[in-house]
Design a protein around this motif. Structure first.
Motif, mmCIF file in Angstrom:
data_model
loop_
_atom_site.group_PDB
_atom_site.id
_atom_site.type_symbol
_atom_site.label_atom_id
_atom_site.label_comp_id
_atom_site.label_asym_id
_atom_site.label_seq_id
_atom_site.Cartn_x
_atom_site.Cartn_y
_atom_site.Cartn_z
ATOM 1 N N THR A 410 0.826 -1.199 0.000
ATOM 2 C CA THR A 410 0.000 0.000 0.000
ATOM 3 C C THR A 410 0.870 1.263 0.000
ATOM 4 O O THR A 410 2.092 1.212 0.206
ATOM 5 C CB THR A 410 -0.897 0.021 1.244
ATOM 6 N N ARG A 411 0.228 2.382 -0.178
ATOM 7 C CA ARG A 411 0.927 3.675 -0.129
ATOM 8 C C ARG A 411 1.561 3.886 1.240
ATOM 9 O O ARG A 411 2.681 4.386 1.347
ATOM 10 C CB ARG A 411 -0.062 4.803 -0.439
ATOM 11 N N GLU A 412 0.828 3.486 2.286
ATOM 12 C CA GLU A 412 1.352 3.665 3.638
ATOM 13 C C GLU A 412 2.619 2.839 3.843
ATOM 14 O O GLU A 412 3.581 3.293 4.476
ATOM 15 C CB GLU A 412 0.292 3.267 4.666
ATOM 16 N N ASP A 415 5.426 4.604 1.970
ATOM 17 C CA ASP A 415 5.863 5.804 2.700
ATOM 18 C C ASP A 415 6.620 5.437 3.968
ATOM 19 O O ASP A 415 7.464 6.198 4.456
ATOM 20 C CB ASP A 415 4.649 6.680 3.057
ATOM 21 N N THR A 435 2.020 -3.996 -6.446
ATOM 22 C CA THR A 435 1.293 -2.747 -6.219
ATOM 23 C C THR A 435 0.244 -2.596 -7.303
ATOM 24 O O THR A 435 0.380 -3.145 -8.399
ATOM 25 C CB THR A 435 2.231 -1.533 -6.263
ATOM 26 N N THR A 439 -0.770 3.552 -7.105
ATOM 27 C CA THR A 439 -0.714 3.447 -5.637
ATOM 28 C C THR A 439 0.022 4.635 -5.028
ATOM 29 O O THR A 439 -0.388 5.169 -3.989
ATOM 30 C CB THR A 439 -0.020 2.134 -5.225
ATOM 31 N N HIS A 440 1.120 5.058 -5.656
ATOM 32 C CA HIS A 440 1.968 6.125 -5.097
ATOM 33 C C HIS A 440 2.525 6.943 -6.257
ATOM 34 O O HIS A 440 2.838 6.395 -7.314
ATOM 35 C CB HIS A 440 3.103 5.502 -4.292
#
Length: 612
Positions: A410-412, A415, A435, A439-440
């Motif tokens: 995920t993006r989280e 990050d 992904t 997603t990002h």
């Protein structure tokens, strides 16, 4: 003369001409018995042309609930002069021949050991109807009416079925009831009773009557599919059509009324699987429905999905092959072609449903498995299951079901500093993280390719990088053993030297054969294989029996070969039982084949000091 006498335990076979409207009338006959609480198992055996060639409709009636073909015919409804000799030959001694006696048939065309029931159907229709099409269509209803008298089928059940079929069309309803009663009146006045009877029972319970293609289509909806791309091919076309019908009701946004699915009829099979792979890469749950020739044409994209590791579901409604083969006949002849589809070293997950319930269940499961493993998954049904209606357990629909998307970064996570390598094995199960597109804005992107790459999706022709991915794919296939459905054991009443392995549509006939063998004192432990890759207990089952019969509907013993190659089973322990004439395997065939081989295996030597 001997006369077959049976209550709720017989086989009626209809011999007709394709395109004559007989299939609807014959299905009406089967459904009326079902409505009387007696299980039936009908099978439509039809040609691949539109009209003119022979077609048969076989109805197995048995209150014991056996749903496979038994073998043999107790009553033949012979409506096709083209196949007369063949049809008469199939009747069991003491059985019944029902035919249209409007034209004279030489005595030599009959048998002395069967009971003949002649009814001048053409004369009756010509007297009642002037329109040629009406004469053809209502002849079928008239003989259903006559059979309802001969077999004690409640006419009220037939009339209820007419009412459901022609609701709001009173003219059609009245004309069909009239034809039904014409047949009943003639039978009461002119025909003698037969020894086959239907008595009302309550042996159906809460079971449903559905074909496998419809069940698989609903399973795809339940499994979260939103994209279906397909190219028409018998016997799978009705699956995609059923998916569209169900999605029209169940894939509609209640707030906006907009459809939340896509059904695309592509220009060919290769394009259809390409669309499925593209949708899967984008995160949609997507599938195609096809048959053997379609799989052959799809192999290039199947290989891409395997090596690029993109989830996809393929429902293969198998038919006779090779080449065009027998489009309207059944076989289990695509097992190896699907297991190893594409060039190079590939191994694909296969699921083997035994009935419409498992078509629903496994089609739904296939999307979870495909996303967990990031790979194509094949649901291996066939024409016998797909296009014939069968009793099965009611489907279980869980509104709280959560889809298993597998390893999705995920993006989280990105990050948070997670190391994203699209083909990086982080925990040893062979399955990397993926992904979704978008997603990002800066992280988690990769290039999907079918050529060799390293763990971070960077192009590489280095031998170690290629070997890393190929060996990781094998680890992933090993992981699949714990994910796919496990085999089901049917243990014999007494300890057994012999075992049997079977799968898919052989199941109904196999279970009846096990009962028939036990009545002969032959006890066999049976294992139904439900998936490939094979779990360890399959090899253990084979090792624990002196001989294992492998029952298949193909010429080349395809599952047998895979058991030797993949499960490392000793080939000397396996005895293939093969059936491949295009008709569904029968319980009598399985029973005879196993019993004859057991008799040979049980022969003891005459000379002293020798061992068997």
């Amino acid at each position: 003369m001997q006369k077959i006498e049976a209550v709720n335990d017989f086989v009626v076979k209809f011999a007709n001409v394709n395109g004559s409207g007989s299939a609807s009338a014959n299905e009406l006959f089967a459904r009326a018995i079902l409505r009387m609480g007696v299980p039936v198992s009908p099978r439509n055996i039809f040609p691949s042309n539109i009209q003119g060639l022979p077609t048969w409709f076989e109805v197995r009636v048995t209150e014991r609930g056996y749903l496979g073909r038994r073998g043999g015919v107790d009553m033949m409804v012979a409506m096709n002069p083209q196949t007369w000799d063949q049809d008469v030959k199939e009747i069991e001694p003491g059985g019944y021949l029902f035919y249209d006696s409007s034209r004279q048939i030489p005595r030599s065309k009959f048998r002395d050991d069967i009971h003949v029931i002649g009814m001048p159907l053409t004369e009756i229709c010509n007297a009642a109807y002037s329109d040629p099409r009406q004469r053809q269509l209502f002849k079928n209803i008239i003989y259903v009416g006559a059979l309802s008298v001969l077999l004690d089928i409640d006419p009220a059940e037939i009339e209820k079925l007419f009412g459901e079929q022609y609701k709001g069309k009173e003219k059609l309803l009245d004309s069909n009831i009239k034809a039904l009663n014409m047949g009943r009146d003639y039978a009461r006045d002119h025909l003698k009773p037969v020894g086959l009877k239907v008595e009302r029972r309550d042996n159906v319970g809460d079971k449903i009557f559905v074909d496998g293609n419809s069940a698989a289509a609903l399973g795809c909806v339940y499994g979260g599919a939103t994209v279906c791309a397909w190219y028409p091919i018998t016997p799978s076309s009705s699956l995609a059509e059923a998916f569209q019908r169900y999605a029209n009701k169940l894939r509609v946004d209640p707030a906006t009324g907009k459809y939340r699915y896509a059904v695309i009829q592509a220009e060919d099979e290769l394009a259809s699987i390409g669309i499925v792979v593209g949708a899967g890469w984008n995160g949609a749950r997507s599938f195609t429905a096809t048959s053997g020739p379609g799989i052959s044409l799809m192999t290039e994209f199947i290989g891409l999905a395997y090596f690029a590791e993109i989830p996809a579901v393929l429902i293969n409604v198998q038919r006779g092959g090779p080449s065009t083969g027998m489009p309207t006949r059944t076989q289990q002849s695509d097992v190896m072609s699907c297991a190893y589809a594409s060039h190079g070293d590939t191994k694909h997950v296969l699921l083997f449903p035994e009935d419409p319930y498992e078509c629903f269940e496994m089609s739904g499961q296939a999307f979870d498995i495909a996303e967990r493993l990031q790979t194509p998954v094949f649901v291996m049904t066939d024409l016998d299951i797909g296009m014939n209606q069968r009793l099965c357990r009611p489907f279980a629909w869980d509104e709280t079901q959560q889809y298993d998307r597998g390893k999705v970064m995920t993006r989280e996570m990105l990050d948070g500093g997670a190391d994203f390598g699209r083909y990086l094995d982080v925990d040893g199960d062979g399955i990397p993280f993926r992904t979704y597109p978008g997603t990002h804005p800066t992280k988690g992107g990769y290039f999907t390719r079918g050529t060799t790459k390293d763990a971070y999706a960077r192009y590489s022709e280095a031998g170690p990088d290629y070997m890393y991915n190929m060996e990781r794919l094998l680890r992933k296939f090993e992981t699949a053993k714990s994910i796919v459905p496990r085999p089901v054991l049917t243990a014999s009443k007494y300890p057994a030297r012999f075992g049997a392995i079977f799968y898919g549509s052989t199941s109904p006939a196999m279970h009846e054969a096990l009962d028939a063998l036990a009545e002969q004192g032959i006890y066999v432990n049976a294992l139904r294989v439900r998936a490939f890759p094979f779990q360890d207990e399959i090899a253990e089952f084979c090792a624990s029996h002196s001989k294992v019969f492998v029952v298949e509907q193909n010429r080349d013993a395809q599952l047998t070969q895979m058991l030797v190659n993949e499960a490392r089973v000793n080939p000397a322990n396996l005895m293939p039982v093969l059936h491949y004439d295009g008709t569904p395997i029968t319980a009598r065939y399985i029973t005879r084949e196993i019993a004859e081989r057991v008799a040979r295996l049980n022969v003891r030597p005459i000379r002293q000091g020798m061992v068997a």
